[in-house]
Design a protein around this motif. Structure first.
Motif, mmCIF file in Angstrom:
data_model
loop_
_atom_site.group_PDB
_atom_site.id
_atom_site.type_symbol
_atom_site.label_atom_id
_atom_site.label_comp_id
_atom_site.label_asym_id
_atom_site.label_seq_id
_atom_site.Cartn_x
_atom_site.Cartn_y
_atom_site.Cartn_z
ATOM 1 N N ARG A 11 -4.500 2.394 -6.349
ATOM 2 C CA ARG A 11 -5.642 2.267 -5.443
ATOM 3 C C ARG A 11 -6.772 1.420 -6.027
ATOM 4 N NH1 ARG A 11 -6.224 7.885 -6.904
ATOM 5 N NH2 ARG A 11 -7.974 8.196 -8.333
ATOM 6 N N GLU A 12 -6.740 1.159 -7.307
ATOM 7 C CA GLU A 12 -7.780 0.359 -7.963
ATOM 8 C C GLU A 12 -7.539 -1.133 -7.823
ATOM 9 O OE1 GLU A 12 -8.941 1.840 -11.935
ATOM 10 O OE2 GLU A 12 -7.519 3.483 -11.575
ATOM 11 N N PRO B 172 1.025 6.617 -5.313
ATOM 12 C CA PRO B 172 -0.416 6.598 -5.592
ATOM 13 C C PRO B 172 -0.837 7.520 -6.727
ATOM 14 C CG PRO B 172 0.027 7.862 -3.603
ATOM 15 C CD PRO B 172 1.323 7.233 -4.001
ATOM 16 N N SER B 173 0.018 8.478 -7.096
ATOM 17 C CA SER B 173 -0.358 9.438 -8.139
ATOM 18 C C SER B 173 0.059 9.003 -9.545
ATOM 19 C CB SER B 173 0.264 10.806 -7.827
ATOM 20 O OG SER B 173 1.676 10.727 -7.861
ATOM 21 N N ARG C 65 -1.439 -5.330 -5.839
ATOM 22 C CA ARG C 65 -0.423 -4.285 -5.675
ATOM 23 C C ARG C 65 0.955 -4.902 -5.441
ATOM 24 N NH1 ARG C 65 -3.137 0.604 -2.074
ATOM 25 N NH2 ARG C 65 -5.276 0.205 -2.681
ATOM 26 N N SER D 25 -6.306 -4.716 -5.444
ATOM 27 C CA SER D 25 -6.262 -5.336 -4.120
ATOM 28 C C SER D 25 -4.820 -5.390 -3.623
ATOM 29 C CB SER D 25 -6.826 -6.757 -4.193
ATOM 30 O OG SER D 25 -5.953 -7.590 -4.951
ATOM 31 N N TYR E 154 0.817 -1.214 0.000
ATOM 32 C CA TYR E 154 0.000 0.000 0.000
ATOM 33 C C TYR E 154 0.854 1.268 0.000
ATOM 34 C CZ TYR E 154 -3.726 -3.267 1.102
ATOM 35 O OH TYR E 154 -4.600 -4.316 1.058
ATOM 36 N N SER E 155 2.020 1.210 0.619
ATOM 37 C CA SER E 155 2.850 2.407 0.718
ATOM 38 C C SER E 155 4.060 2.388 -0.198
ATOM 39 C CB SER E 155 3.318 2.601 2.164
ATOM 40 O OG SER E 155 4.129 1.514 2.570
#
Length: 282
Positions: A150-151, A105-106, A157, A153, A100-101
């Motif tokens: 973010r789209e 994300p951009s 990712r 799971s 997740y990190s």
């Protein structure tokens, strides 16, 4: 696997600054030695705070050694400069714990995967073509390149993170708890993916985990670390089924089993080992 090791860590020591005025440095690695061969997976296992992640960070240049050496492909990289580290990125990559990190994300997945290729001098057109191949290699659809992290799971990712590590066709990937943030079924799929990728590409892994069951699934050899020292090394089959060191036996007994009677028996045996040899494994 060749006779010459791809990665050689010898008598590695790492110390962090102490807290408070004039506090002495706190040494977290006390002369650790291990090696990884071509196309081999070496599992590094220990509980939280044992120093296993610090070893990975020292290999990657994220923690400065206070003693010992790290050789990669026969070259001393213990105190490699920033320029030397950028050159090493072609052959030495990492997959971090948290999917997740670890992804921007951009950026779209296509941009995330293109970035390391462009840095290595690949043209934008060639990078786009390679991105399609990378997505296929990790079992993601081609249209994933146009989507944001973010789209996806957690397991997807982590597949993106693995694809990013594979982009420059490295010789060694440091996998730092790469499945610990995932549920059990997703863990199994990602582990199978890593094994399959190694079979197809001959990439080597230094695989860091607190979980002996995970280590058993992917490793050829295993090193067990406790309080900054390697206490046992051997084949994955032996270390994960018939360990010799009491601490390794505690790690094995700490793994949960479905049978409540067997689980109770394991807990009693773990407590007995802890009483005989020190603190119990959490």
């Amino acid at each position: 696997m060749t006779a010459q090791h791809l990665l050689d860590i010898s008598e590695l020591r790492v110390a962090f600054p102490g807290r408070g005025f004039r506090a002495r440095p706190h040494e977290v690695l006390h002369g650790v030695s291990l090696s990884v061969g071509e196309g081999e997976t070496v599992g590094l296992v220990g509980e939280s705070g044992s120093g296993k992640t610090t070893i990975g960070r020292a290999v990657l240049g994220l923690a400065a050694p206070s003693g010992g050496t790290v050789h990669f492909q026969g070259k001393d990289i213990t105190h490699a400069t920033g320029k030397e580290r950028r050159a090493l990125a072609r052959d030495l990559q990492v997959v971090f714990q948290d999917p997740y990190s670890s992804l921007n994300p951009s950026l779209t997945v296509g941009d995330i995967l293109s970035e390391p290729l462009v840095v290595q001098g690949v043209t934008a057109r060639e990078a786009r073509a390679q991105v399609a191949g990378l997505l296929d290699q990790v079992g993601l659809p081609k249209d994933a390149a146009e989507r944001l992290p973010r789209e996806f799971s957690g397991g997807q990712r982590q597949r993106v993170a693995i694809a990013r590590a594979l982009a420059p066709a490295p010789r060694l990937i440091v996998c730092d708890e790469p499945v610990s943030a995932l549920d059990l079924s997703t863990q199994a799929r990602v582990l199978d993916l890593l094994v399959d990728i190694q079979r197809r590409t001959s990439v080597a892994y230094l695989f860091i985990s607190h979980d002996l069951a995970v280590i058993r699934h992917v490793s050829h050899r295993v090193s067990v670390i406790r309080r900054g020292e390697i206490v046992e090394t051997g084949s994955a089959g032996r270390v994960t089924s018939a360990p010799e060191h009491p601490y390794t036996r505690q790690l094995l007994l700490a793994a949960p089993v479905a049978d409540p009677v067997a689980q109770r028996r394991r807990r009693v045996e773990r407590q007995r080992l802890a009483a005989a040899g020190g603190a119990e494994v959490a």
